[in-house]
Design a protein around this motif. Structure first.
Motif, short mmCIF file in Angstrom:
data_model
loop_
_atom_site.label_atom_id
_atom_site.label_comp_id
_atom_site.label_asym_id
_atom_site.label_seq_id
_atom_site.Cartn_x
_atom_site.Cartn_y
_atom_site.Cartn_z
N ARG A 109 0.85 -1.18 0.00
CA ARG A 109 0.00 0.00 0.00
C ARG A 109 0.90 1.25 0.00
O ARG A 109 1.75 1.41 0.87
CB ARG A 109 -0.85 -0.03 1.27
CG ARG A 109 -1.80 1.10 1.44
CD ARG A 109 -2.59 0.94 2.74
NE ARG A 109 -1.74 1.18 3.91
CZ ARG A 109 -2.20 1.30 5.15
NH1 ARG A 109 -3.49 1.18 5.41
NH2 ARG A 109 -1.37 1.52 6.15
N ASN A 110 0.70 2.13 -0.96
CA ASN A 110 1.56 3.32 -1.07
C ASN A 110 1.04 4.43 -0.15
O ASN A 110 0.68 5.51 -0.60
CB ASN A 110 1.62 3.79 -2.52
CG ASN A 110 2.54 4.99 -2.70
OD1 ASN A 110 3.37 5.27 -1.83
ND2 ASN A 110 2.38 5.69 -3.81
N LEU A 111 0.96 4.15 1.11
CA LEU A 111 0.46 5.14 2.07
C LEU A 111 1.10 4.90 3.43
O LEU A 111 1.37 3.76 3.80
CB LEU A 111 -1.06 5.03 2.25
CG LEU A 111 -1.97 5.60 1.17
CD1 LEU A 111 -3.41 5.29 1.51
CD2 LEU A 111 -1.77 7.10 0.98
N PHE A 112 1.29 6.00 4.16
CA PHE A 112 1.66 5.85 5.56
C PHE A 112 1.01 6.96 6.37
O PHE A 112 0.48 7.93 5.84
CB PHE A 112 3.18 5.81 5.76
CG PHE A 112 3.90 7.11 5.46
CD1 PHE A 112 4.25 7.45 4.17
CD2 PHE A 112 4.23 7.99 6.49
CE1 PHE A 112 4.94 8.62 3.90
CE2 PHE A 112 4.91 9.17 6.23
CZ PHE A 112 5.26 9.49 4.93
N GLY A 113 1.05 6.77 7.66
CA GLY A 113 0.45 7.71 8.59
C GLY A 113 0.58 7.12 9.97
O GLY A 113 1.21 6.07 10.14
#
Lengths: 281, 926
Positions: B247-251
């Motif tokens: 998944r090309n997301l972080f947080g």
């Protein structure tokens, strides 16, 4: 290509002709690269014999362009140089003063160059050398704009000449720098002043302001207005003088309006400090 | 010396011979290479630290022929024939440097330790020239080195005491709770052995560089990457969004995971990552990122809350109408009614700026594949969160990722979020070999999180007798392009915006707002320092209006045991704000008298004294927040503590063992400690929210107690028996009770996979309760409390402010290590001072440490710390958290001091000379 650190000026001219990038102290040269690559062809001028040291000669003083600020700060110089030496103590940090040079400060031509105001008040000239010979320019004609100088291709700044104009007794000099913190600070505004007192009155004065125009400026009108003034009258004369030539910008360090406001206060204080120094002699 | 780094292109390397720390060396480096680079990467002198590459921080200070210079501004070729000395060499060879190191150790003058090499080298130049320096001489000599942790005062003390006639204090040695022992991890920071994020990778490791957006908001198209790579055969790898297996997301907060590792086709802030290039170190040093094939199509950008919430503003994230990230809300009693009925009211609009964390260590680390698993080395505040963030990006199970934190050169909140980790992880996985990265100063400033800029409207009402009646708070917090900890800020602020005061009627609403600014996230206080500015400044105005003393007004209204907070939470014990405020009374009287006497002389300089209070709930807000500590005993009797709390300079590597040792009943020096490693240390949570001493400390206490019970049970000894470890580790274990000593027969016990014959593991999770729709509940198990006094001197003609003295009273419940408490307080005060007077990050404009100003040696005044110990029922031995508290009251105390000195009431931070001068003119100063 490569790193050239010649001890003969002819070799320096040759490297320069081949496109080498000139480096002295490196304290502005490296930061100017940002995150980009460092040039691979360098001319280091710090070993050239005519480029370093402080010497007295007929009619004045000669400071080699590659002389470090620390050398200037620690040199035994006449009272007229007090502003230049005070400016030197406020160049970056001790680390920067140990490496950074007076010539580099001029060639970098930052509007906030710490050395400029004091050198303007000292009537400094620059000595430029090239394979074709030597030429001499008043400092005000050498730095022509923000990051711009009169240096021609193939030319090097060799030395700064300072005449003996201020050798007479009763001379005092001062420098004042305004920043938002104590150390390692770029000026919001700065001023340098030299004056000679005769019987408690200004016989001659030079004042210059940095970081309030593209190039530091002498304030001729104020210098004239100070003639004959006693120190008690400095603040009033400063308040009334036109600050012709100053055109400060607004930036992260302060508004233009603030700079003009602060400059008058800095001028009054620097003149008072200079007068106190003059009275001590 | 072997030339291990011939560049693949460019000029021939230059051979340079010189003396390095007393030994002759020769190095071959490209022309113009910085001395700092050669020393670190070609000569292994990694005690030389690189903080800015511009002479702005001084961390790389070395002596060249005895004179201190910045090694980052010195061509290596220049030192031919010269003598170069660095921290490691000085301490190895010069007794004076050893004395200096001892003094630093005793004073805890190193916190994270990243600036320490520069500090010590600059101090050595001074001490060699001036054997007994004064504090002023130390400030002048060390003024070119920045420190973000200590507030400088301990460093000044350490250098003065290293001089002839100075007396380094001799600390007590058992390390029991309450003793100011030196840091257990302190020595490596002082002799050059410490390894930070950039100090792990071997010199021949491949280097990764991130390609970042030069625009605040833009669409982009990548060029022909295959052709570009073919034309640049040195390139080992190019990475883009297309290369992300998961998944090309972080947080950091579920539901708000919104930041891509690499932008897909649109960037939302200047500095956002779009691609990465990997290659050999010398080639990467010559790589110009401007060559990378990409075309930009700039879009209109919204950089502040007003433009981002305007009706026609571009919407940055789907589902967030008006660019509103989220909202926090607390309502207690009837604020509107009570405000209308109040005898006196004050109100104001306040504005604060982006603040940069300013740790001297830019993000740095390395990824490698070891036995088929991914190892991530580098600086971090949250090793397990790093692991959990990487797993979905890399599409790897958690157990394939091992995070091995290096020493961390400051964090202050920003290093909770991942930064460099996914880039090197992806590259290492693709290439099957180690890849390293070090952010440049510009890159860390442009791309990592900041303190939220805030716009606050506040109204406060009181009765004529000085009783607080009501507070109404509205705040908007610019969270930048991505959420990060924005939701936490929006939730925390309404819970804290009353300050630590008793109040029946309260309403507070805080919004996070997306803009095209740099992402704002966690920074010491999570929004509370901003709200405290508004609240404490208006309290001063209210006290003035009521004709009451500003300190006594606060004491009168201070929260007490048994009084509900604005969340309706009632603490029957442990509320220490009144004690903090009362402790300031003597200094308040003395400093006010001094200021009055000074101001009696006419002049442009005016002095004033200001006060402010603060509180902060320790740990997560109404959410589970556990820490786990493990310990084991080896067959030889060695007790090993596995402590995974990330020590970013604050001191958990010392505090946690001190607590564990007290619980176990042994000297701390007898315990072997294993620090953070996700394979070996259980999850101690993130280093944030002032939770490690409280939460992990409690887990350590529980683990120590459990191990004590287990050991005593081996010989059926009574509870009050003494556990005696051999004087050297591993020389046996004896339990002594009334009947005499009993040697434990540990060698007879079975040994587990980790080599232990006995083991314990304990978890602590603070008891909290959820908040209802009006924010009523029990958000924290404990709060810490603080009150600061500031005396300032204002130059009314120039608008400059000098802080002359800070007195800081802190209720820490129990000072586990009083010197670490002082260190946290002094460092927090320095950051609060910077926030008040000079720090203003402007995206795209102040991405360096000469346009972005942080306090230097000459800006931080003497700080007197008053330690208040109002024990907390939940804290280990009564201890409360402290990290955030140290910063919160400082800025409003300074603003109030400026107000009392001059009559100018500032509403916008920082109070730069230009802003103050304008305000002074408005109130009639010539």
């Amino acid at each position: 290509m490569g790193y050239h650190r010649p001890d003969r000026v002819e070799d320096a001219f040759q490297a320069l002709a081949q496109g080498a990038s000139v480096i002295a102290g490196g304290t502005d040269w490296y930061p100017a690269r940002g995150d980009g690559p460092v040039p691979q062809h360098l001319l280091d001028i710090t070993r050239l014999p005519q480029f370093s040291g402080i010497a007295r000669h007929d009619g004045g003083w000669r400071i080699g362009a590659a002389t470090s600020w620390s050398a200037i700060v620690n040199a035994d110089l006449p009272p007229a140089f007090a502003g230049l030496q005070a400016a030197g103590r406020e160049v970056g940090s001790v680390q920067i003063q140990n490496a950074g040079t007076i010539g580099g400060n001029l060639c970098n031509a930052s509007p906030a160059a710490d050395g400029m105001p004091a050198l303007l008040t000292l009537d400094a000239h620059v000595q430029l050398v090239s394979a074709k010979g030597t030429r001499r320019l008043p400092l005000a004609q050498f730095v022509t704009g923000a990051r711009q100088t009169a240096l021609q291709p193939g030319e090097l700044l060799q030395a700064i000449d300072i005449p003996d104009t201020w050798a007479a007794p009763g001379t005092g000099a001062a420098f004042a720098k305004l920043g938002a913190r104590k150390y390692l600070v770029i000026s919001i505004a700065m001023v340098a002043a030299i004056l000679r007192l005769n019987a408690g009155r200004v016989a001659d004065a030079r004042v210059a302001v940095g970081a309030c125009s593209a190039v530091a400026q002498r304030l001729g009108a104020l210098e004239a207005a100070l003639q004959g003034a006693t120190p008690d009258e400095f603040a009033a004369r400063v308040a009334q003088a036109p600050l012709t030539g100053l055109s400060p910008i607004a930036d992260v360090r302060g508004s233009a309006e603030y700079r003009l406001d602060a400059v008058r206060e800095l001028l009054s204080r620097a003149l008072m400090t200079a007068a106190e120094a003059a009275n001590e002699r | 010396m072997k030339d291990n780094a011939t560049p693949p292109f460019g000029a021939d390397p230059c051979a340079t011979e010189f003396r390095l720390n007393g030994a002759s060396v020769a190095v071959s480096a490209p022309p113009g290479e910085r001395l700092s680079q050669s020393l670190r990467e070609r000569l292994g002198t990694r005690d030389v630290k690189i903080g800015c590459n511009a002479g702005d921080c001084g961390a790389c200070t070395v002596l060249v022929d005895g004179a201190p210079v910045c090694a980052c501004l010195m061509p290596t070729a220049r030192v031919a024939g010269a003598s170069v000395e660095t921290q490691s060499g000085l301490v190895a060879h010069d007794p004076l440097a050893q004395r200096l190191a001892d003094s630093f150790h005793a004073h805890q003058a190193a916190q994270c330790g990243i600036c320490t090499p520069g500090m010590m080298v600059a101090a050595m130049a001074l001490l060699r020239a001036v054997p007994s320096p004064t504090a002023a001489q130390v400030e002048d000599a060390l003024g070119g080195v920045l420190c973000r942790c200590t507030g400088y005062r301990k460093i000044i003390d350490a250098v003065v005491d290293a001089g002839v006639g100075g007396m380094p204090p001799q600390p007590p040695s058992t390390g029991d709770v309450g003793q100011a022992i030196p840091r257990l991890d302190g020595r490596p920071k002082l002799d050059g052995r410490e390894r930070f994020g950039d100090d792990i990778a071997p010199a021949d490791t491949l280097v990764l560089r991130v390609i970042r957006s030069p625009h605040h908001h833009a669409r982009f198209r990548l060029g022909d990457l295959q052709a570009w790579q073919a034309a640049n055969p040195w390139v080992a790898l190019v990475l883009t969004a297309a290369d992300i297996p998961g998944r090309n997301l972080f947080g950091v907060i579920p539901g708000f995971i919104d930041q891509p590792v690499f932008a897909n086709d649109t960037v939302r802030f200047k500095g956002e990552a779009v691609a990465a290039v990997v290659g050999p170190a010398d080639a990467m040093a010559q790589f110009d990122a401007g060559q990378f094939p990409i075309t930009w199509d700039p879009l209109p950008a919204v950089l502040d809350v007003a433009t981002a919430t305007a009706p026609d503003a571009p919407r940055l994230h789907p589902g967030h109408e008006g660019n509103i990230l989220c909202q926090g809300f607390v309502k207690h009693g009837d604020a509107d009614g009570a405000m209308a009925a109040a005898d006196v009211q004050v109100e104001g609009q306040f504005e604060t700026s982006y603040v940069e964390h300013g740790y001297i260590e830019p993000e740095a680390g390395m990824a490698d594949l070891v036995d088929g698993r991914l190892h991530i080395y580098g600086c971090t505040q949250a090793p397990v969160m790093d692991q959990e963030a990487l797993a979905p990006i890399l599409a790897l199970p958690l157990d394939r990722i091992r995070v091995l934190p290096s020493a961390t050169g400051g964090g202050f909140g920003s290093k909770i979020d991942i930064s460099f980790q996914p880039f090197v992880a992806l590259a290492a996985l693709r290439l099957g070999r180690a890849v390293r990265i070090t952010y440049s100063r510009q890159e860390t400033m442009a791309s990592t999180t900041k303190r939220h800029p805030a716009q606050i409207s506040l109204k406060v009402g009181a009765q004529a007798d000085g009783t607080l009646a009501a507070i109404a708070f509205e705040g908007q917090f610019n969270t930048g392009a991505y959420a990060s900890w924005g939701p936490t800020v929006a939730n925390r602020v309404p819970i804290h915006a009353s300050g630590p005061y008793a109040l029946r009627n309260y309403i507070a609403r805080a919004q996070g707002v997306y803009t095209n600014g740099t992402p704002a996230g966690a920074f010491r206080g999570f929004g509370v320092p901003q709200s405290a500015v508004a609240q404490e400044v208006l309290f001063d105005e209210l006290a003035d209006k009521l004709g009451q003393d500003a300190l006594e007004f606060r004491i009168k209204n201070a929260l007490t045991n048994g009084t509900p907070t604005i969340c309706g939470q009632v603490f029957q014990q442990g509320v220490g704000i009144k004690a903090c405020l009362q402790a300031l009374r003597p200094a308040w009287a003395r400093l006010n008298a001094e200021a009055q006497a000074f101001n009696a002389q006419a002049g442009v300089l005016r002095r004033g004294v200001g006060v402010a209070g603060g509180w902060y709930g320790c740990g997560n807000t109404s959410l589970p927040n556990p820490s786990t500590i493990k310990a084991g005993v080896r067959a030889d009797g060695t007790v090993v503590l596995h402590q995974g709390a990330a020590d970013i300079g604050q001191g958990s590597n010392t505090v946690i063992p001190q607590i564990f040792a007290r619980a176990l009943g042994v000297d701390v020096a007898q315990i072997a400690v294993i620090d953070g490693d996700t394979d070996r240390t259980p999850d101690a949570g993130k280093t944030s929210a002032s939770r490690q001493t409280f939460v992990t400390g409690n887990a350590a206490r529980l683990a120590g107690e459990a191990l004590r019970r287990l050991l005593l049970a081996q010989v059926n000894a009574a509870d009050d028996s003494r556990i005696v470890l051999g004087t050297a580790q591993g020389t046996g274990l004896v339990v002594e009770d009334a009947t005499g000593p009993h040697r434990l027969r540990l060698a007879d016990l079975p040994v587990d996979a980790e080599g232990y014959v006995l083991r314990v593991q304990e978890t602590y999770d603070p008891p909290t309760l959820p908040l209802d729709e009006n924010g009523q509940g029990a958000p924290y198990a404990q709060y810490g409390y603080a009150a600061h006094l500031a005396m300032v001197e204002v130059d009314t003609k120039l608008g400059t402010t000098r802080v002359l003295q800070i007195v800081a009273a802190h209720d820490v419940g129990c000072a586990i290590n009083p010197l670490l408490v002082e260190g946290q307080v002094q460092g927090g005060v320095a950051q609060g001072l910077g926030m008040a007077l000079m720090e203003e990050y402007l995206p795209g404009r102040t991405e360096n440490l000469h346009d972005y100003l942080m306090p230097t040696f000459g800006d931080v005044p003497p700080i007197e710390t008053l330690i208040i110990e109002e024990p907390d029922a939940h804290g280990p031995y009564g201890a409360k958290g402290l990290g955030e508290h140290a910063l919160i009251p400082t800025a409003p105390a300074i603003l109030n001091a400026i107000g009392r000195a001059t009559g100018a009431r500032l509403r916008k931070l920082p109070v730069t000379p230009a802003r103050l001068r304008a305000a002074l003119k408005e109130v009639g100063h010539a």
